[in-house]
Design an enzyme around this catalytic site. Structure first.
Site, PDB file in Angstrom:
ATOM      1  N   ASN A  44      62.555  62.682  54.366  1.00 40.21           N
ATOM      2  CA  ASN A  44      63.827  62.082  54.786  1.00 40.21           C
ATOM      3  C   ASN A  44      64.686  63.092  55.538  1.00 40.21           C
ATOM      4  OD1 ASN A  44      63.242  59.621  53.605  1.00 40.21           O
ATOM      5  ND2 ASN A  44      64.568  59.916  51.835  1.00 40.21           N
ATOM      6  N   ARG A  95      55.561  47.513  62.940  1.00 39.52           N
ATOM      7  CA  ARG A  95      54.712  48.573  62.383  1.00 39.52           C
ATOM      8  C   ARG A  95      53.493  47.944  61.736  1.00 39.52           C
ATOM      9  NH1 ARG A  95      57.920  53.214  62.475  1.00 39.52           N
ATOM     10  NH2 ARG A  95      60.141  52.881  62.083  1.00 39.52           N
ATOM     11  N   ARG A 145      59.970  53.917  65.998  1.00 39.58           N
ATOM     12  CA  ARG A 145      60.053  55.370  65.896  1.00 39.58           C
ATOM     13  C   ARG A 145      58.908  55.958  65.070  1.00 39.58           C
ATOM     14  NH1 ARG A 145      65.510  56.796  63.803  1.00 39.58           N
ATOM     15  NH2 ARG A 145      66.166  56.353  65.918  1.00 39.58           N
ATOM     16  N   HIS A 204      62.705  43.984  66.616  1.00 36.56           N
ATOM     17  CA  HIS A 204      62.620  44.309  65.193  1.00 36.56           C
ATOM     18  C   HIS A 204      62.418  43.067  64.334  1.00 36.56           C
ATOM     19  CE1 HIS A 204      64.244  45.934  61.267  1.00 36.56           C
ATOM     20  NE2 HIS A 204      63.437  46.908  61.633  1.00 36.56           N
ATOM     21  N   TYR A 231      57.381  48.295  49.505  1.00 33.82           N
ATOM     22  CA  TYR A 231      58.723  47.875  49.883  1.00 33.82           C
ATOM     23  C   TYR A 231      59.025  46.510  49.263  1.00 33.82           C
ATOM     24  CZ  TYR A 231      58.313  51.245  53.801  1.00 33.82           C
ATOM     25  OH  TYR A 231      58.137  52.354  54.591  1.00 33.82           O
ATOM     26  N   ARG A 245      71.307  49.715  50.176  1.00 35.75           N
ATOM     27  CA  ARG A 245      70.416  50.758  49.686  1.00 35.75           C
ATOM     28  C   ARG A 245      70.773  52.145  50.220  1.00 35.75           C
ATOM     29  NH1 ARG A 245      65.226  50.612  52.662  1.00 35.75           N
ATOM     30  NH2 ARG A 245      66.270  52.152  53.959  1.00 35.75           N
ATOM     31  N   HIS A 256      64.058  46.823  50.753  1.00 35.91           N
ATOM     32  CA  HIS A 256      63.974  46.589  52.195  1.00 35.91           C
ATOM     33  C   HIS A 256      64.388  45.173  52.585  1.00 35.91           C
ATOM     34  CE1 HIS A 256      61.687  46.483  56.154  1.00 35.91           C
ATOM     35  NE2 HIS A 256      62.335  47.619  56.241  1.00 35.91           N
TER      36      HIS A 256
END
Length: 741
Positions: free
Chosen positions: A60, A392, A422, A452, A485, A581, A609
């Site tokens: 992170n 992803r 990313r 997205h 997630y 979160r 998520h």
């Protein structure tokens, strides 16, 4: 006397931060990493779990420096002005941010060296330097160096005839100072750099009778690095690791089929050469070398972070995943069937979807129904087309394989593939090109906008009619992350949904302006305005004396307009319960501003998520799910969608997720007015509620009886004329303790 005149610059900065009605995005993100570190410090957790969370804090932090601090340096390096949400300009904000980061790294080190390392031995392993090994183990280590490591190492000299080498980010590097034998003259000293190849194992593992010894690769290289330097003396070897600026903005390209992909590839390469924003060093680092690299990279002491244990705690994954410890890793509980289904694996997904909408809550419900839907569609001769958005993918993705099979079977396959996701750019480009070669219609994003949203549409000819099947989700089409997630998804044949999704794909693949969607809210055009209007409606209801309430569960809250609209709602008396979160720029509980707003963060076994937006609507709740957070990038720079939940049972499942999230007293942290968080504890005399366990055991009866606020209409059970709510609305908070201070 004006007290502000007596404050030091750092005290003034902190005072200004506390006075602001908004909280800094970056400082709030560091508080999120505090909560992850708190998991590593939790003595009730298994050691390997604790190591996992420490490794996550390190990865992170790497991304934080690469992207967020990198973005800050885009302003600093080019003399651009920047005002943080905290009210600080770029220079004082940088100082405050690095002070907080330095404190965080100090606590990381303490966690590793004082809390975790002492537990290694009783769990069957140790991390040891080469000097601590037996003679035989040292001989074997030297043989390993000679055979495997030595051929891969390349010293890179830096002097007046050699340019300063390009050193890679996130790679361990030795700065080696050598001198002519017998000489003490500074002029006879030379500096060179040795990068440790990324494909080298991070540890050399030695299996003893009763334990495994992990020797860091840097310890072995340091001991034998003299073999790279013949007939000179080594004055010092200094280990370090750098992070470079990885933040870049995409330029719009007219030719998305070729130039755009080439541009993405070029941007990926440019990350290797970005300016250095952080350097991690070991104790005893040579001061002359440190002075040189600070000057070379235009950094100062703030950018230099000293590590007492391992320089890179992400390396702990090598220990966690060692086969010897497989039995010591806490087992993951098997997923359960969705509430409306009797079994996880559905014999015929199309038939099940025709019967009713199916709400999926991952990882408690398996991702298998979505994969089955794609795989069944690929083989079904009745299926005409498949349309899908991808952000992803998993490695060896079943999603890709299903789409390839569908194309081979002559079906029309259209994929909007986001190649700007990313750090997944390279993998996404590779997978997209595979699909394109197989005959799929691939769209590589829409200009500067990131796609997205997560949507799937399947068109099937069923003889008497052509029916459309859809999946809408908050998470990626990734079977790996679906086990880690928490996400929500909806499988449906509802014509209102499928019509909206068809319109949506027509907009993004062609030149079309949609008529108003029935159940979708999309970005970048409409989402912010629609959400602001829904918040405003709750405000008006409260002012009119009607029941009101807002509950939003998201990853991040940063959009100013949304925050100020929530402040207005709070001032009107609307109870606002936020489950955020990660970073949250809203300041809760401030008198006259946000007394009626609470903010809670869940950090535990799974990464939260899912996104859910609840509006009371005078007792007839309106609920949206989807992939968007309340952020500027979500509203203005991404193609996003939120979908309205219309089926009464599905709405109740979403309400129950929000209800349980607010009741959790194991994974929860409540945000205080000053931006710090306090850990919630189990109230005396009550049972712990860990949502990451409790969701496996939820029953349909519990779900259908749940209320989130007073005066909320609960739908009747399917087989009963009436059913009363058995659970109380949210009306209190768990006991808490302050953490991260």
């Amino acid at each position: 006397m004006d007290e502000s005149k007596t404050l030091s610059p750092s005290e003034k900065a902190i005072s200004l931060v506390q006075q602001s009605d908004l909280i800094s995005r970056d400082l709030s993100w560091l508080k999120f990493n505090d909560r992850v570190l708190d998991q590593a410090q939790n003595e009730e957790r298994n050691l390997f779990d604790r190591l996992k969370f420490l490794a996550i804090t390190s990865s992170n932090l790497d991304e934080f420096f690469s992207i967020r601090v990198g973005s800050l340096y885009n302003y600093l390096d080019f003399g651009k002005e920047r005002m943080d949400y905290s009210g600080l300009r770029e220079v004082p904000f940088r100082k405050l941010l690095f002070n907080e980061s330095q404190d965080f790294v100090r606590r990381q080190n303490e966690c590793y060296t004082k809390e975790l390392m002492p537990l290694f031995a009783k769990h069957g392993f140790k991390v040891m330097n080469l000097a601590d090994l037996t003679d035989e183990e040292q001989r074997n280590s030297e043989e390993y160096f000679d055979r495997t490591v030595y051929p891969m190492l390349t010293p890179m000299l830096f002097d007046y005839t050699h340019t300063f080498p390009v050193l890679l980010a996130k790679v361990l590097v030795f700065g080696v100072i050598t001198q002519v034998k017998g000489s003490s003259s500074e002029e006879d000293r030379k500096l060179s750099f040795v990068q440790l190849p990324m494909n080298l194992p991070r540890f050399y593992a030695i299996e003893r009778v009763d334990q495994i010894v992990f020797v860091p690769i840097e310890s072995i290289v340091r001991s034998y690095i003299h073999k790279l330097y013949r007939n000179v003396e080594i004055v010092s070897t200094n280990l370090f690791r750098i992070i470079r600026n990885g933040d870049f903005s995409m330029e719009e390209s007219d030719d998305v089929e070729s130039d755009f992909i080439d541009e993405i590839k070029q941007k990926i390469k440019s990350r290797r050469l970005g300016r250095v924003v952080q350097a991690s060093i070991e104790p005893g680092f040579d001061p002359d070398l440190l002075s040189l690299i600070k000057k070379r990279w235009e950094v100062d002491d703030s950018n230099i972070f000293a590590y007492e244990g391992l320089i890179d705690y992400t390396s702990l994954w090598s220990i966690i995943k060692h086969p010897e410890f497989k039995d010591q890793i806490p087992p993951t509980r098997p997923s359960v069937a969705p509430l409306v289904l009797e079994r996880e694996r559905i014999p015929d997904v199309f038939e099940a979807m025709r019967e009713r909408d199916i709400f999926l809550h991952h990882p408690y419900n398996n991702f298998e129904p979505v994969l089955q839907l794609l795989e069944q569609a690929a083989e079904d001769p009745k299926v005409l087309s498949i349309k899908l958005t991808i952000y992803r993918l998993a490695k060896n993705s079943r999603v890709t394989e299903a789409l390839l099979h569908a194309a081979e079977n002559g079906k029309s396959v259209a994929v909007l593939f986001e190649v700007k996701a990313r750090f997944d750019e390279e993998n996404n480009i590779k997978e997209a090109q595979r699909l394109q070669k197989a005959g799929c219609f691939v769209i590589y994003g829409i200009g500067l906008l990131k796609t997205h949203t997560k949507l799937l549409l399947i068109v099937r000819n069923e003889g008497t009619q052509v029916r459309r099947y859809a999946h809408l989700s908050s998470g990626n089409y990734n079977e790996d992350t679906s086990r880690l997630y928490t996400d929500t998804g909806l499988l449906t044949t509802n014509e209102e949904y499928t019509h909206d999704i068809s319109e949506f794909f027509n907009v993004i693949t062609g030149h079309s302006n949609p008529s108003e969607y029935q159940n979708l809210i999309t970005a970048p055009r409409y989402m912010r305005d629609k959400l602001l209007a829904l918040i405003e409606q709750e405000t008006e209801n409260a002012l009119a004396g009607l029941p009101s309430g807002i509950c939003i569960k998201i990853n991040s809250l940063e959009d100013r307009a949304t925050i100020h609209q929530l402040y207005k709602a709070s001032q009107a008396g609307v109870p606002v319960k936020l489950i955020v979160r990660g970073m949250c720029c809203l300041r809760p509980g401030r008198e006259g501003l946000s007394e009626n707003i609470s903010v809670r963060s869940l950090v535990g076994d799974f990464l939260e998520h899912s996104r859910l937006f609840y509006f009371h609507q005078n007792g007839e709740p309106l609920i949206y799910g989807g992939s968007a957070d309340a952020m500027v990038r979500s509203f203005d720079r991404r193609i996003e969608s939120l979908f309205k939940l219309v089926d009464p049972r599905v709405k109740q499942e979403a309400i129950h997720i929000l209800y349980f999230s607010l009741q959790d007293n194991v994974n929860s942290y409540d945000m205080l007015e000053d931006g710090t968080y306090r850990k919630c504890e189990v109230p005396e005399g009550e049972q712990p509620l860990n949502v990451h366990k409790a969701f496996y055991d939820v029953t349909l009866e519990e779900v259908m009886a749940t209320k989130l606020f007073e005066n909320e209409v609960v739908p009747a059970a399917e087989d009963e004329e009436d059913e009363q709510a058995s659970e109380s609305p949210i009306d209190g908070e768990a006991d808490c303790k302050i953490i991260g201070e």
